[in-house]
Design a protein around this motif. Structure first.
Motif, short mmCIF file in Angstrom:
data_model
loop_
_atom_site.label_atom_id
_atom_site.label_comp_id
_atom_site.label_asym_id
_atom_site.label_seq_id
_atom_site.Cartn_x
_atom_site.Cartn_y
_atom_site.Cartn_z
N LEU A 18 17.31 -48.27 -63.28
CA LEU A 18 18.21 -47.57 -64.20
C LEU A 18 17.65 -47.59 -65.63
O LEU A 18 17.67 -46.57 -66.32
N ALA A 19 17.12 -48.73 -66.05
CA ALA A 19 16.52 -48.82 -67.39
C ALA A 19 15.30 -47.90 -67.50
O ALA A 19 15.08 -47.26 -68.53
N GLY A 20 14.51 -47.84 -66.43
CA GLY A 20 13.35 -46.94 -66.43
C GLY A 20 13.75 -45.48 -66.50
O GLY A 20 13.10 -44.69 -67.18
N ALA A 21 14.82 -45.12 -65.81
CA ALA A 21 15.30 -43.74 -65.87
C ALA A 21 15.77 -43.39 -67.28
O ALA A 21 15.49 -42.29 -67.78
N HIS A 22 16.44 -44.32 -67.93
CA HIS A 22 16.86 -44.07 -69.31
C HIS A 22 15.66 -44.01 -70.25
O HIS A 22 15.64 -43.21 -71.19
N TYR A 23 14.67 -44.84 -69.99
CA TYR A 23 13.46 -44.84 -70.82
C TYR A 23 12.73 -43.51 -70.69
O TYR A 23 12.29 -42.93 -71.69
N LEU A 24 12.59 -43.02 -69.47
CA LEU A 24 11.90 -41.75 -69.26
C LEU A 24 12.71 -40.58 -69.80
O LEU A 24 12.15 -39.56 -70.21
N GLY A 25 14.03 -40.71 -69.82
CA GLY A 25 14.89 -39.67 -70.37
C GLY A 25 15.05 -39.77 -71.88
O GLY A 25 15.80 -39.01 -72.48
N ARG A 26 14.35 -40.72 -72.47
CA ARG A 26 14.35 -40.94 -73.93
C ARG A 26 15.75 -41.27 -74.47
O ARG A 26 16.06 -40.94 -75.60
N SER A 27 16.56 -41.90 -73.64
CA SER A 27 17.85 -42.39 -74.13
C SER A 27 17.80 -43.92 -74.08
O SER A 27 17.19 -44.50 -73.19
N ARG A 28 18.43 -44.54 -75.03
CA ARG A 28 18.41 -45.99 -75.12
C ARG A 28 19.75 -46.57 -74.68
O ARG A 28 20.79 -46.19 -75.19
N LYS A 29 19.68 -47.47 -73.73
CA LYS A 29 20.85 -48.20 -73.26
C LYS A 29 20.50 -49.69 -73.29
O LYS A 29 20.06 -50.26 -72.29
N PRO A 30 20.67 -50.35 -74.44
CA PRO A 30 20.26 -51.75 -74.54
C PRO A 30 21.03 -52.68 -73.61
O PRO A 30 20.50 -53.70 -73.18
N TRP A 31 22.25 -52.33 -73.24
CA TRP A 31 23.01 -53.21 -72.35
C TRP A 31 22.41 -53.23 -70.95
O TRP A 31 22.48 -54.26 -70.26
N VAL A 32 21.79 -52.12 -70.53
CA VAL A 32 21.14 -52.10 -69.21
C VAL A 32 19.92 -53.03 -69.22
O VAL A 32 19.71 -53.80 -68.27
N VAL A 33 19.15 -52.97 -70.29
CA VAL A 33 17.98 -53.83 -70.41
C VAL A 33 18.40 -55.30 -70.48
O VAL A 33 17.76 -56.17 -69.87
N THR A 34 19.49 -55.58 -71.19
CA THR A 34 19.97 -56.95 -71.30
C THR A 34 20.43 -57.48 -69.94
O THR A 34 20.10 -58.61 -69.56
N LEU A 35 21.17 -56.67 -69.19
CA LEU A 35 21.59 -57.08 -67.85
C LEU A 35 20.39 -57.25 -66.91
O LEU A 35 20.36 -58.16 -66.08
N HIS A 36 19.40 -56.37 -67.05
CA HIS A 36 18.17 -56.46 -66.25
C HIS A 36 17.45 -57.77 -66.53
O HIS A 36 17.03 -58.48 -65.62
N LEU A 37 17.35 -58.11 -67.80
CA LEU A 37 16.69 -59.36 -68.20
C LEU A 37 17.47 -60.56 -67.67
O LEU A 37 16.88 -61.50 -67.13
N ALA A 38 18.79 -60.54 -67.82
CA ALA A 38 19.61 -61.67 -67.37
C ALA A 38 19.52 -61.86 -65.85
O ALA A 38 19.35 -62.98 -65.36
N ALA A 39 19.63 -60.77 -65.11
CA ALA A 39 19.56 -60.87 -63.64
C ALA A 39 18.18 -61.34 -63.19
O ALA A 39 18.07 -62.19 -62.29
N GLY A 40 17.13 -60.82 -63.80
CA GLY A 40 15.78 -61.23 -63.43
C GLY A 40 15.50 -62.68 -63.78
O GLY A 40 14.91 -63.43 -62.98
N ALA A 41 15.91 -63.11 -64.96
CA ALA A 41 15.67 -64.50 -65.37
C ALA A 41 16.48 -65.47 -64.51
O ALA A 41 15.95 -66.51 -64.08
N LEU A 42 17.74 -65.15 -64.24
CA LEU A 42 18.55 -66.03 -63.39
C LEU A 42 18.02 -66.06 -61.95
O LEU A 42 18.01 -67.12 -61.32
N GLY A 43 17.59 -64.92 -61.44
CA GLY A 43 17.02 -64.88 -60.09
C GLY A 43 15.74 -65.69 -59.99
O GLY A 43 15.53 -66.44 -59.04
N ALA A 44 14.88 -65.58 -61.00
CA ALA A 44 13.64 -66.38 -61.01
C ALA A 44 13.96 -67.86 -61.14
O ALA A 44 13.34 -68.70 -60.46
N TRP A 45 14.93 -68.19 -61.99
CA TRP A 45 15.31 -69.60 -62.16
C TRP A 45 15.84 -70.18 -60.85
O TRP A 45 15.46 -71.30 -60.46
N LEU A 46 16.70 -69.44 -60.15
CA LEU A 46 17.22 -69.92 -58.87
C LEU A 46 16.11 -70.05 -57.83
O LEU A 46 16.12 -70.97 -57.01
#
Length: 113
Positions: A18-46
């Motif tokens: 979803l973040a990549g689709a927004h990036y390619l569409g030149r629209s910024r959705k910082p909350w998507v990137v923040t959720l992506h970072l949180a999910a990835g970091a928590l998944g790696a930590w677990l």
């Protein structure tokens, strides 16, 4: 805890798409990137907690290295994007492929538990 790890990493993959689709569409959705970072970091930590907590677990060196590289590859482009956009984009491409490879190797690793 294995299913929670996989669910978080799957959420990170979906949010990354979803973040990549927004990036390619030149629209910024910082909350998507923040959720992506949180999910990835928590998944790696677990995942690293799973590696540390189980004595009979198969060695998880490759998934661990790939997860670490994906997290680092996701953070670095943000830091260098203002100064050098092209290298940041190449790091972002590497982040995408490393993250997908990490997710698939974690799935393979968890199937052997």
């Amino acid at each position: 805890m294995t299913s929670l790890t996989i669910a978080l990493l799957l959420a990170a993959v979906a949010l990354g798409v979803l973040a990549g689709a927004h990036y390619l569409g030149r629209s910024r959705k910082p909350w998507v990137v923040t959720l992506h970072l949180a999910a990835g970091a928590l998944g790696a930590w677990l995942f690293f907690l799973l590696l540390h907590g189980r004595d009979g677990a198969p060695p998880g060196l490759v998934p661990g290295l790939l997860l670490g590289a994906a997290v680092l590859g996701g953070l670095l482009p943000r830091l260098i994007a203002r100064r050098a956009r092209k290298p940041a984009e190449w790091l972002l491409v590497a982040h995408v492929f490393t993250g997908l490879a990490a997710f698939l190797t974690v799935l393979s690793w968890s199937a052997r538990l």
